[in-house]
Structures are given as structure tokens and as C-alpha cells.
Scaffold this active site. Structure first.
Site, PDB file in Angstrom:
ATOM      1  N   ASP A   1      -6.075  -6.706   6.009  1.00 26.76           N
ATOM      2  CA  ASP A   1      -5.250  -7.392   5.015  1.00 26.76           C
ATOM      3  C   ASP A   1      -3.815  -7.470   5.531  1.00 26.76           C
ATOM      4  OD1 ASP A   1      -4.951  -8.719   2.588  1.00 26.76           O
ATOM      5  OD2 ASP A   1      -4.238  -6.925   1.565  1.00 26.76           O
TER       6      ASP A   1
ATOM      7  N   HIS B   1       6.286 -12.546  -2.314  1.00 24.91           N
ATOM      8  CA  HIS B   1       5.699 -11.315  -2.848  1.00 24.91           C
ATOM      9  C   HIS B   1       6.386 -10.097  -2.239  1.00 24.91           C
ATOM     10  CE1 HIS B   1       2.724  -8.390  -4.178  1.00 24.91           C
ATOM     11  NE2 HIS B   1       2.563  -8.006  -2.924  1.00 24.91           N
TER      12      HIS B   1
ATOM     13  N   ARG C   1      13.277  -1.266  -3.863  1.00 23.38           N
ATOM     14  CA  ARG C   1      14.424  -1.102  -2.964  1.00 23.38           C
ATOM     15  C   ARG C   1      15.397  -2.247  -3.233  1.00 23.38           C
ATOM     16  NH1 ARG C   1       9.956  -0.894   0.079  1.00 23.38           N
ATOM     17  NH2 ARG C   1      10.404  -3.000   0.853  1.00 23.38           N
TER      18      ARG C   1
ATOM     19  N   GLU D   1      -4.507  -9.398  -6.702  1.00 23.85           N
ATOM     20  CA  GLU D   1      -3.630  -9.960  -5.676  1.00 23.85           C
ATOM     21  C   GLU D   1      -4.212 -11.300  -5.249  1.00 23.85           C
ATOM     22  OE1 GLU D   1      -2.802  -7.172  -2.513  1.00 23.85           O
ATOM     23  OE2 GLU D   1      -1.246  -6.228  -3.730  1.00 23.85           O
TER      24      GLU D   1
ATOM     25  N   GLU E   1      -4.842 -14.107  -2.933  1.00 21.81           N
ATOM     26  CA  GLU E   1      -4.832 -14.253  -1.482  1.00 21.81           C
ATOM     27  C   GLU E   1      -5.842 -15.305  -1.025  1.00 21.81           C
ATOM     28  OE1 GLU E   1      -5.025 -10.691   0.823  1.00 21.81           O
ATOM     29  OE2 GLU E   1      -4.276  -9.406  -0.787  1.00 21.81           O
TER      30      GLU E   1
END
Length: 440
Positions: free
Chosen positions: A135, A142, A151, A207, A209
Site C-alpha cells: 500500500d 490526504h 503535526r 480509505e 483507493e
């Protein structure tokens, strides 16, 4: 890169009536997958409208010759690994022959009709034996959104724009679309707790994808040049890399995801070929001013001109509350693969650059593909701003993360003026409650 031919013609029609105007599977698509009907064995088939073209039956009717026959003999098996490994020429030969067989003016229509099954009478399975699963993390929006949550002053780590980030996932828990998934148990620790606890994840997420199936592989120790990488891409699918965010937050340092990811990943069953997507190739999105250029081993002019895909991605949820009130699934996001910071060819090349041997049927995930705003967020972690801003549904329900009974549905389509829209079908999975944990 794949070239356009008669199989892409916008005026091409099929004698299979449901294929004409089908949102996913018109004759211009022809994705391949593995299906079964009743108690019959699993075998290869091709989607056409609301039907499946049985490759094995077509072989029995002598509908193939030459390279197309060789490809069909391989594609009729119970798994597609050997077919995926044949490469571009075999895929094109099979595609062109099947297109001619299913066309409205097909001279073999009576024999071909005998090879069709209604999709509703069939079950779909994983298209290949997935030996390895990796992955990536190439959705830059994202990465930025998640980085800003944890952060705020430094959302992207220094390596992100230099190297396609990835991790090795768990192939054994990859599931075919429609298979329910079990809420995982694991260790979690809240910021104010002195010690972790063990139990069901409370922050279960999806998620959004795409998945990439590897075609021809490479020998151990031999890298794949960026200019050759496209020849190693056999097809695409949708991928939901289910994630337990609370488990992940506690366990991921210093080595990355483990139990938070390995309990389940779901893929759509049809493999959409690079040839079907050829009309929808676009240039890679230019990097922002000041971003580093890829290192030479990751840079190819043609890949930059044609290596991206204009693929629209949608995620929706069907809850028990929506179902009771007869309401449709609630759209959660609409994104696009043009938001990938790295191309699929760059992912392939980097993966093999250290000597790793890729094999036919290996699966690569793109990582979550989000757009720049929350309406295009590819996960609930982003859409709810870390679980702070609930999403209100038409049923009156609210969601911060997934609840038991929720069914997540991914769809995807490519559109371009002058060409017929094609899609991927759906990638869906329903959340079941966690199992009670046992104590020794």
C-alpha cells in the site's frame, strides 16, 4: 502506453442490449474477472452490460484463434495470475476479439449468446491469487490533511516529495467486494490514559483507493526502468483499505501500520485493463513551484505526459437508518485520481528499484486519494476533522466513524468528451460487530 483502436470507437454498440448506455460495462470496457454460477467451478469471464461472457464456453465453441486463443485459454482459468503475466500483446488480442464477438453486427452472435450468463445469477470472486500486497501513500491531499491533524506545523515529512512512500500489507485478508468485514479488536490508548486497553476499535474508517494488479514481473535483484514500468501494469480495481484509527494511533510508531490495517481490505472484482483506460490518460499534475523534481530513476517524459488517469472516485455509506426510511446511500466524498502525487509507473519502478521481485497478480494500493477540500476527503478521519465534526445524514443519523451495520460503497468512472463513459463496478463491504474477546 496503450494506443487507441476500434475497440474504443464511441459509436460501437453491442447486441447485448444492457451494455449500450451501461454506466460501467459498455462494450468499450470489457473488464475481466473470476466468477462462478451455481455449483460450477470458478472461471474467467468478461463483463458486458448486465451479463458475463464465459471465456471457457467460448473456447469450447471455437470462437478464438491465434494469440487471442492462447490468451483466452489462460484467462479461462480459476485465477487470472497467468493471464495477467502474459502482458500487453495478449490483453489486446483478447480484447479485440471479444469486442468483435460482442458487437452488434457480430456474425457469431448465436454462438456468443450461448456463452452469456446474467450477472445476477453469478457470484464474483477475487480475480487473482494475491501473493503480495503493498500500500502506497501517493494521495498528497490526504497526506496533508492527516499531517495537519497531528503535526500542524509540519504536515508533510521531509521524504514525501522525494520518494513514493509505501508499506507491505497483508495479502491474506484481502476480500472480494460484498464480503462483510468484522470490526477489529486491538490495543488503544487515549491521550489522558495511563495505560492502553484492549477491545473493539471505536474509530473504524475506510480509505478510498485504487488497486493496481502487477502483470509481468521482474527477476529478483533486477529493477524495472521507469520507461518500461507501464508494461508491468495489468489492470486496475477499486480498493478499500479499512483502517482502525485508534489502534493505528497507538501502534504505528516506530514501524507503521499493523493490526490497524491487516484485518481486512476490500477490492472490486473486475480488472479494468490499461487498454480500456487509454482514452482517459492525462498528464501528471504539475508539481508546485519549489517542489523537488523526481530523481532520474523516477522520471520519464512520456509518463509525465500520459501517466495519470482522469478517474472520478465516489464513496457512499448505507446505514440501517437510511435503509429503514427507504433513503439512498449518502455520498460522503467525490475525488479523482488526478490528485495522486506519484504515477503508477513511478510506484512500480520505486518498488522494484531495490531489487524486489514483483510477480503477476501482486496488488499495489495507491493510498487514500483525497481532493483539496473536505467534500473530496477519502476517509472519515479527514471528513470529520479527526472525529470533531460529525457528518449528518438524511436519516437524522450522524457519523464520526463507521458503526456496526454500515455498508461502505465505492464506485468510479472515467469520462471524456467524444468517448463512452466506463466504470469499475462497485467495491462494497458491511461492518459486522467485533467478536467478544476471550481471556485465558
Amino acid at each position: 502506453m496503450s494506443i487507441l483502436d476500434e475497440t474504443h470507437a464511441p459509436k460501437l454498440r453491442s447486441f447485448v442490449a444492457t451494455a449500450n448506455g451501461h454506466p460501467d460495462f459498455p462494450i468499450q470496457n470489457l473488464p475481466i474477472g473470476i466468477f462462478s454460477r451455481g455449483r460450477a467451478e470458478r472461471r474467467g469471464g468478461i463483463a458486458i452490460g448486465d451479463a458475463i461472457f464465459d471465456i471457457g464456453l467460448a473456447l469450447q465453441s471455437d470462437l478464438f484463434q491465434g494469440e487471442a486463443q492462447e490468451a483466452a485459454e489462460t484467462a479461462a482459468a480459476s485465477e487470472l495470475n497467468a493471464f495477467l503475466g502474459l502482458g500487453t500483446s495478449a490483453r489486446i488480442a483478447l480484447r479485440r476479439r471479444v469486442s468483435a464477438l460482442l458487437a452488434a453486427d457480430s456474425s457469431e452472435r448465436p454462438q456468443v449468446e450461448a456463452c452469456l450468463h446474467q450477472s445476477s445469477d453469478c457470484a464474483m470472486h477475487l480475480p487473482a491469487r494475491i501473493g503480495d500486497y503493498t500500500d502506497f501513500y501517493v494521495g498528497i491531499h490526504h497526506a496533508m490533511h492527516v499531517g495537519q491533524l497531528f503535526r500542524p506545523d509540519n504536515p508533510l515529512l521531509p521524504n514525501y516529495k522525494h520518494v513514493p512512500i509505501g508499506y507491505h500489507g497483508r495479502a491474506s485478508s484481502i476480500l472480494a467486494s460484498g464480503t462483510a468485514i468484522r470490526r477489529p479488536n486491538g490495543q488503544t490508548k487515549t491521550p489522558d490514559a495511563e495505560a492502553p486497553t484492549y477491545g473493539p476499535s471505536r474509530r473504524l474508517d475506510y480509505e478510498l483507493e485504487i488497486g493496481v494488479f502487477v502483470g509481468p514481473g521482474n527477476a529478483l535483484g533486477e529493477p524495472i526502468a521507469i520507461g518500461d514500468a507501464a508494461e508491468h501494469i495489468a489492470g486496475f480495481c477499486l480498493l478499500n483499505d479499512w483502517s482502525a484509527r485508534d489502534i493505528q494511533a497507538w501502534e504505528y510508531q516506530p514501524l507503521g501500520p499493523f493490526l490497524a490495517k491487516n484485518f481486512a481490505s476490500t477490492i472490486s472484482p473486475w480488472v479494468v485493463s490499461p487498454e480500456a483506460l487509454a482514452p482517459f490518460r492525462i498528464a501528471q499534475t504539475p508539481r508546485e513551484e519549489g517542489d523537488p523534481q523526481p530523481l532520474p530513476y523516477l522520471f520519464d517524459e512520456q509518463d509525465q505526459r500520459q501517466g495519470a488517469i482522469d478517474l472520478e472516485l465516489e464513496v457512499a455509506v448505507m446505514t440501517e437508518g437510511l435503509s429503514r426510511k427507504g433513503l439512498p446511500p449518502h455520498r460522503l466524498a467525490l475525488s479523482n485520481t488526478r490528485h495522486m502525487y506519484w504515477t503508477v509507473a513511478q510506484m512500480i519502478t520505486h518498488h522494484a528499484s531495490g531489487g524486489c521481485n514483483l510477480q503477476p497478480g501482486d496488488l499495489l494500493g495507491s493510498g487514500t486519494i483525497s481532493g483539496p477540500d473536505l467534500a473530496a476527503a477519502g476517509s472519515l478521519l479527514e471528513a470529520t476533522e479527526g472525529g470533531k465534526s460529525p457528518i449528518r445524514l438524511a436519516s437524522g443519523e450522524e457519523r464520526l466513524f463507521l458503526e456496526d451495520g454500515d455498508e461502505v460503497v465505492f464506485t468510479a468512472r472515467v469520462r471524456r468528451d467524444g468517448y463512452v463513459t466506463i466504470g469499475f463496478g462497485s467495491c462494497r463491504g458491511k461492518v459486522l460487530p467485533a467478536l467478544h474477546t476471550l481471556r485465558s
